[in-house]
Design a protein around this motif. Sequence first.
Motif, mmCIF file in Angstrom:
data_model
loop_
_atom_site.group_PDB
_atom_site.id
_atom_site.type_symbol
_atom_site.label_atom_id
_atom_site.label_comp_id
_atom_site.label_asym_id
_atom_site.label_seq_id
_atom_site.Cartn_x
_atom_site.Cartn_y
_atom_site.Cartn_z
ATOM 1 N N ARG A 9 49.863 61.265 40.864
ATOM 2 C CA ARG A 9 50.030 62.675 41.886
ATOM 3 C C ARG A 9 51.280 63.328 41.250
ATOM 4 N NH1 ARG A 9 48.165 58.832 45.833
ATOM 5 N NH2 ARG A 9 46.042 59.412 46.074
ATOM 6 N N ILE A 10 52.151 62.827 40.709
ATOM 7 C CA ILE A 10 53.462 63.184 40.459
ATOM 8 C C ILE A 10 53.371 64.494 39.188
ATOM 9 C CG2 ILE A 10 55.780 63.188 38.895
ATOM 10 C CD1 ILE A 10 56.269 61.021 40.894
ATOM 11 N N CYS A 11 52.303 64.112 38.258
ATOM 12 C CA CYS A 11 52.151 65.002 37.096
ATOM 13 C C CYS A 11 50.795 65.782 37.286
ATOM 14 C CB CYS A 11 52.153 64.333 35.618
ATOM 15 S SG CYS A 11 50.747 62.885 35.688
ATOM 16 N N GLY A 12 49.888 65.167 38.263
ATOM 17 C CA GLY A 12 48.778 66.273 38.672
ATOM 18 C C GLY A 12 47.400 65.742 38.344
ATOM 19 N N PHE A 13 47.532 64.641 37.643
ATOM 20 C CA PHE A 13 46.176 64.131 36.803
ATOM 21 C C PHE A 13 45.453 62.783 37.530
ATOM 22 C CE2 PHE A 13 48.560 66.077 33.364
ATOM 23 C CZ PHE A 13 47.823 66.960 32.781
ATOM 24 N N THR A 14 44.390 62.982 37.542
ATOM 25 C CA THR A 14 43.545 61.784 37.857
ATOM 26 C C THR A 14 42.837 61.137 36.761
ATOM 27 O OG1 THR A 14 43.211 62.639 40.144
ATOM 28 C CG2 THR A 14 41.722 60.985 39.608
ATOM 29 N N HIS A 15 42.773 59.999 36.549
ATOM 30 C CA HIS A 15 42.228 59.439 35.417
ATOM 31 C C HIS A 15 41.189 58.262 35.827
ATOM 32 C CE1 HIS A 15 46.007 60.857 33.625
ATOM 33 N NE2 HIS A 15 46.647 60.027 34.688
ATOM 34 N N LYS A 16 40.189 58.243 35.142
ATOM 35 C CA LYS A 16 38.952 57.435 35.481
ATOM 36 C C LYS A 16 38.717 56.341 34.319
ATOM 37 C CE LYS A 16 37.015 59.384 39.093
ATOM 38 N NZ LYS A 16 36.675 58.845 40.211
ATOM 39 N N ILE A 17 39.247 54.989 34.587
ATOM 40 C CA ILE A 17 39.127 54.162 33.390
ATOM 41 C C ILE A 17 37.980 53.057 33.641
ATOM 42 C CG2 ILE A 17 40.632 52.300 32.463
ATOM 43 C CD1 ILE A 17 43.010 53.448 33.995
ATOM 44 N N HIS A 18 37.393 52.942 32.509
ATOM 45 C CA HIS A 18 36.161 52.170 32.612
ATOM 46 C C HIS A 18 36.231 51.063 31.707
ATOM 47 C CE1 HIS A 18 34.177 55.470 34.392
ATOM 48 N NE2 HIS A 18 34.613 56.256 33.580
ATOM 49 N N GLY A 19 35.999 49.791 31.807
ATOM 50 C CA GLY A 19 36.138 48.749 31.035
ATOM 51 C C GLY A 19 34.854 47.999 30.863
ATOM 52 N N THR A 20 34.525 47.511 29.731
ATOM 53 C CA THR A 20 33.444 46.412 29.634
ATOM 54 C C THR A 20 33.787 45.294 28.675
ATOM 55 O OG1 THR A 20 31.827 48.403 29.868
ATOM 56 C CG2 THR A 20 31.033 46.646 28.829
ATOM 57 N N LYS A 21 33.353 44.098 29.228
ATOM 58 C CA LYS A 21 33.789 42.933 28.396
ATOM 59 C C LYS A 21 32.758 43.052 27.231
ATOM 60 C CE LYS A 21 34.341 38.062 28.447
ATOM 61 N NZ LYS A 21 33.825 36.650 29.344
ATOM 62 N N ASP A 22 33.583 42.588 25.951
ATOM 63 C CA ASP A 22 32.556 42.476 24.739
ATOM 64 C C ASP A 22 33.150 41.421 24.214
ATOM 65 O OD1 ASP A 22 31.092 42.665 22.664
ATOM 66 O OD2 ASP A 22 32.313 44.609 21.714
ATOM 67 N N GLY A 23 32.609 40.012 24.289
ATOM 68 C CA GLY A 23 33.285 38.676 23.981
ATOM 69 C C GLY A 23 34.452 38.404 24.241
ATOM 70 N N LYS A 24 35.641 38.405 23.584
ATOM 71 C CA LYS A 24 37.097 38.199 24.154
ATOM 72 C C LYS A 24 37.785 39.300 24.339
ATOM 73 C CE LYS A 24 37.230 33.305 22.880
ATOM 74 N NZ LYS A 24 38.136 32.092 22.310
ATOM 75 N N ASN A 25 36.884 40.677 23.971
ATOM 76 C CA ASN A 25 37.725 41.793 24.021
ATOM 77 C C ASN A 25 37.206 42.711 25.075
ATOM 78 O OD1 ASN A 25 38.823 41.035 21.478
ATOM 79 N ND2 ASN A 25 37.292 42.510 20.401
ATOM 80 N N VAL A 26 37.805 43.813 25.524
ATOM 81 C CA VAL A 26 37.598 44.743 26.607
ATOM 82 C C VAL A 26 37.542 45.972 25.801
ATOM 83 C CG1 VAL A 26 37.909 45.649 28.671
ATOM 84 C CG2 VAL A 26 38.322 43.251 28.503
ATOM 85 N N LYS A 27 36.358 46.871 25.871
ATOM 86 C CA LYS A 27 36.318 48.225 25.528
ATOM 87 C C LYS A 27 36.620 49.086 26.706
ATOM 88 C CE LYS A 27 32.996 47.206 21.703
ATOM 89 N NZ LYS A 27 31.915 47.764 21.215
#
Length: 104
Positions: A9-27
């Motif tokens: 809210r201070i900088c005025g941006f809203t961010h949508k973060i999506h994560g998907t597990k791929d083995g031992k990593n997250v995309k």
Amino acid sequence: MTDITVNSRICGFTHKIHGTKDGKNVKVKIETQCPKVKNISELEVPMMQLFGIKENIVTAKAQEGNCCATCLVPCGVLHVCNLELGLISEKLAKNVGDLSIEFE
């Protein structure tokens, strides 16, 4: 898949973060209008590089991408990764609902 919203809210941006597990990593994919966060809008995060603050791939990528020091997005990315990898309980996160910083 884990989806969260970060309201900067201070900088005025809203961010949508999506994560998907791929083995031992997250995309991770981030939808944002912030030009600095766009620099890190697609990441592949190895589980073993999530721990700690100094030697953390997410904070390193945020620094490389020129994100602001007070940006909440790297913390959001870390939460998404931890949820996807089962290091934070999904049930607990949903019961808590949101996190906040309160200015008094």
